[in-house]
Design a protein around this motif. Structure first.
Motif: not given
Length: 427
Positions: A150-153, A246-255, A313-315, A417-418
């Protein structure tokens, strides 16, 4: 007018400036036979040349290879054998090395840091060894960790001109391309006394500590080269940026990220309180709404990624099972808009001050924490004594200041927004 209070117990510090430009800050606390030693070099990933992302962090690893008088691999062994611990880290703005040891080992720590500054071992063997170490660290901590890109993106979307567009870990291609002569040049430019601050905190006597500092550091010559600093000004974001990862994850997230002012500004301090308002503690606004009431998120975190020339400022929010991340984003937006429109109550504001004070007390509960703060305040705020006056600065803030900075920086037309989604859902 309501008066808001925050307590502060002053700590004693002494500053010494050496003729070679090295700034030395000492704090004496004889309650425990422990001493922390740190050296902060004002060089980070923002000082890298194009095509050399990750160079400053790579160099940090190289500095553990030894020196003219410390054999390869012995740096950490010597510290551990003396009952101490040591480590280092690199950010966009700085590289920081530290040791925490029994106080009777102070001289050894100073000798070792002077060795690092004066004649570190920079050779092909060390470069090739650490190149593989850094690449493995990137694979373990970033590439193969869920959400950790997420930081890079965020940063590569938030910055197009400023070197902040690259994160400290760098890319595999750039790590492979780094050459030995470039490391020599980097060392002679940035690892010099006039670009460093030495901090000592713990069980010391000032006169003895100063004598040892002068013995090991005073004769180190200035680098004498101009120290390049990025002087570009990043233009404002022209629009809202929305992307899906699209990441190797199970649950979605918002950045969600907004650009911030420089870290030494009063507005950045106000935004640090805003982050607490949004996500620190069970009664914080985003946690209460998204986690407890709506049950659409498992976790919500807001934090200022503050940097010398600005920052983000990241949420972020981790979706509850089966919940739509777009609903999470809508709720986050609602709470941020409410913050911009409604005055914060005096009671809620005092809670934020109490949280700030608690965190400050917690960090100053160790000699390492005090040393870190002294170095940070001296280099990036121009005043190590801010460790004693930061509470007064925070006390001068008001609920209106938090509302003002929210309106100034949380512009929905200039945000990133990611949406992080499982690879299995990729079209």
């Amino acid at each position: 007018m309501t008066h808001f209070a925050i307590g502060q117990t002053a700590i004693d510090i002494r500053k010494v400036d050496l003729k070679n430009g090295l700034r030395v800050i000492m704090h004496r606390d004889n309650t425990m036979p422990i001493v922390a030693v740190g050296v902060l070099y004002k060089v980070g990933s923002k000082n890298e040349l194009p095509g050399r992302s990750g160079f400053a962090h790579f160099f940090e690893h190289l500095m553990f290879e030894g020196s003219e008088h410390i054999a390869r691999g012995e740096f950490m062994k010597l510290i551990q054998a003396s009952g101490g611990v040591n480590n280092a880290y690199t950010t966009h703005d700085k590289t920081y090395y530290y040791e925490v040891l029994p106080s009777n080992q102070l001289e050894m720590a100073l000798w070792m840091e002077s060795e690092r500054m004066l004649h570190a071992k920079i050779d092909t063997v060390g470069v090739e060894t650490q190149r593989e170490v850094v690449k493995e660290e990137k694979r373990l901590r970033i590439d193969n960790q869920p959400y950790m890109s997420f930081q890079e993106n965020l940063f590569k979307r938030a910055y197009k001109v400023h070197p902040y567009k690259s994160v400290p870990i760098g890319t595999m291609e750039d790590l492979n391309a780094a050459q030995l002569n470039e490391f020599y040049d980097f060392y002679r430019t940035f690892y010099v006394p006039e670009n460093a601050v030495l901090v000592i905190a713990g069980d010391i006597e000032y006169e003895t500590a100063e004598r040892l500092v002068r013995r090991y550091f005073e004769d180190i010559p200035r680098g004498g080269r101009p120290i390049p600093r990025p002087n570009v000004v990043e233009p404002p974001l022209e629009r809202e940026i929305v992307d899906t990862i699209y990441d190797n994850i199970q649950l979605p997230a918002v950045f969600l990220a907004y650009r911030m002012p420089p870290k030494n500004s009063d507005d950045a301090l106000a935004l640090s309180l805003v982050s607490r308002l949004l996500s620190t503690g069970n009664s914080s606004r985003l946690r209460k709404k998204l986690v407890d009431e709506q049950k659409i998120a498992l976790e919500v975190i807001a934090f200022p990624y503050d940097l010398e020339d600005g920052g983000l400022f990241i949420t972020l929010a981790l979706a509850n099972f089966g919940k739509d991340p777009k609903d999470i984003m809508a709720s986050m937006h609602e709470e941020i808009e409410r913050l911009k429109k409604e005055r914060i109550s005096d009671r809620e504001f005092q809670k934020l001050l109490n949280q700030f004070e608690t965190q400050q007390i917690s960090q100053m509960g160790s000699m390492q924490g005090i040393a870190d703060l002294l170095a940070e305040y001296e280099v990036f705020y121009g005043d190590a004594n801010l460790i004693n006056t930061i509470g007064q600065k925070v006390s001068k803030l008001t609920p209106a200041d938090l509302q003002r900075v929210a309106n100034t920086y949380f512009d929905s037309n200039r945000r990133i927004i990611l949406y992080y989604l499982p690879k299995s859902s990729q079209p």
